[in-house]
Design a protein around this motif. Structure first.
Motif, PDB file in Angstrom:
ATOM      1  N   GLN A  19       7.800  -6.498  -7.966  1.00  0.00           N
ATOM      2  CA  GLN A  19       7.246  -5.730  -6.850  1.00  0.00           C
ATOM      3  C   GLN A  19       5.848  -5.203  -7.145  1.00  0.00           C
ATOM      4  N   THR A  20       5.421  -5.266  -8.387  1.00  0.00           N
ATOM      5  CA  THR A  20       4.039  -4.909  -8.702  1.00  0.00           C
ATOM      6  C   THR A  20       3.165  -6.138  -8.905  1.00  0.00           C
TER       7      THR A  20
ATOM      8  N   GLU B 282       7.259 -11.787   0.217  1.00  0.00           N
ATOM      9  CA  GLU B 282       6.219 -11.711  -0.804  1.00  0.00           C
ATOM     10  C   GLU B 282       4.902 -12.004  -0.111  1.00  0.00           C
TER      11      GLU B 282
ATOM     12  N   VAL C  17      -1.770  -8.526  -0.650  1.00  0.00           N
ATOM     13  CA  VAL C  17      -2.337  -7.284  -0.139  1.00  0.00           C
ATOM     14  C   VAL C  17      -3.853  -7.423  -0.175  1.00  0.00           C
TER      15      VAL C  17
ATOM     16  N   THR D  67      -8.107   2.709   8.495  1.00  0.00           N
ATOM     17  CA  THR D  67      -6.663   2.884   8.579  1.00  0.00           C
ATOM     18  C   THR D  67      -6.417   4.206   9.268  1.00  0.00           C
TER      19      THR D  67
ATOM     20  N   GLN E 140       2.532  -0.689  10.148  1.00  0.00           N
ATOM     21  CA  GLN E 140       3.839  -0.094   9.898  1.00  0.00           C
ATOM     22  C   GLN E 140       4.210   0.751  11.105  1.00  0.00           C
TER      23      GLN E 140
ATOM     24  N   THR F  85      -7.891   5.813   0.838  1.00  0.00           N
ATOM     25  CA  THR F  85      -6.540   5.404   0.486  1.00  0.00           C
ATOM     26  C   THR F  85      -6.311   5.782  -0.970  1.00  0.00           C
TER      27      THR F  85
ATOM     28  N   LYS G 165      -3.028   6.015  -2.318  1.00  0.00           N
ATOM     29  CA  LYS G 165      -1.933   5.153  -2.763  1.00  0.00           C
ATOM     30  C   LYS G 165      -1.339   4.455  -1.556  1.00  0.00           C
ATOM     31  N   ALA G 166      -1.172   3.168  -1.666  1.00  0.00           N
ATOM     32  CA  ALA G 166      -0.509   2.378  -0.641  1.00  0.00           C
ATOM     33  C   ALA G 166       0.210   1.230  -1.327  1.00  0.00           C
ATOM     34  N   HIS G 167       1.247   0.729  -0.712  1.00  0.00           N
ATOM     35  CA  HIS G 167       1.977  -0.423  -1.240  1.00  0.00           C
ATOM     36  C   HIS G 167       2.560  -0.139  -2.612  1.00  0.00           C
TER      37      HIS G 167
ATOM     38  N   PRO H 209       5.267   0.572  -5.576  1.00  0.00           N
ATOM     39  CA  PRO H 209       6.589   0.013  -5.832  1.00  0.00           C
ATOM     40  C   PRO H 209       7.691   1.051  -5.554  1.00  0.00           C
TER      41      PRO H 209
END
Length: 158
Positions: free
Chosen positions: A21-22, A58, A61, A72, A102, A149, A151-153, A155
């Protein structure tokens, strides 16, 4: 993750999931070395995790600014009416909108929270007309333009 997924996930699966996931592009050989399994075992486990829907998708980004879409925006929406058919119509509208990254149907004072990406405020203004004014059932909405931004995405902690 639903409880039945959780019950079929062992410690090796959790270690594999934490890694992919990272960085889902990490070669399976390296994943295998990190978790202490053979490469074929990791391949089987990843295939099973995908087949069961534990790994949903998967993706790559992207850097929003690098592709000309630097804004954003977080939008809180309060509905006029919470009739199920009207809420379902709003969900369909938000789901089909490419600028909506989202969408969350939430509890509290607002009913929906959207994360939106646009190239500029002109595009956002047009989007508000389409989604909120013409689309209907929106009592009010509150716009928060992100300045940075942080933190986004991230784990999911496993």
């Amino acid at each position: 993750m639903s409880q039945n997924h959780r019950s079929t996930i062992d410690n090796f699966d959790l270690k594999i999931l934490q890694i992919v996931q990272t960085d889902s592009q990490l070669p399976q050989r390296e994943v295998a070395e990190r978790v202490g399994l053979s490469t074929p075992a990791v391949a089987r486990r990843l295939s099973s995790l995908r087949d069961r829907g534990v790994i949903k998708k998967e993706i790559a980004v992207l850097d929003e600014a690098a592709v000309g879409r630097p804004l954003t925006i977080v939008v809180e929406i309060t509905t006029e009416n919470e009739r199920l058919d009207l809420l379902d119509e709003m969900k369909r509208r938000f789901l089909s909108c490419t600028q909506v990254l989202q969408c969350y149907y939430v509890t509290g004072e607002t009913d929906f929270i959207l994360i939106v990406n646009v190239k500029d405020m002109t595009e956002y203004t047009e989007l508000t007309r389409q989604l909120f004014f013409e689309g209907g059932n929106v009592k009010s909405f509150r716009t928060c333009v992100t300045m940075e931004t942080v933190k986004a995405h991230g784990p999911i902690p496993l």
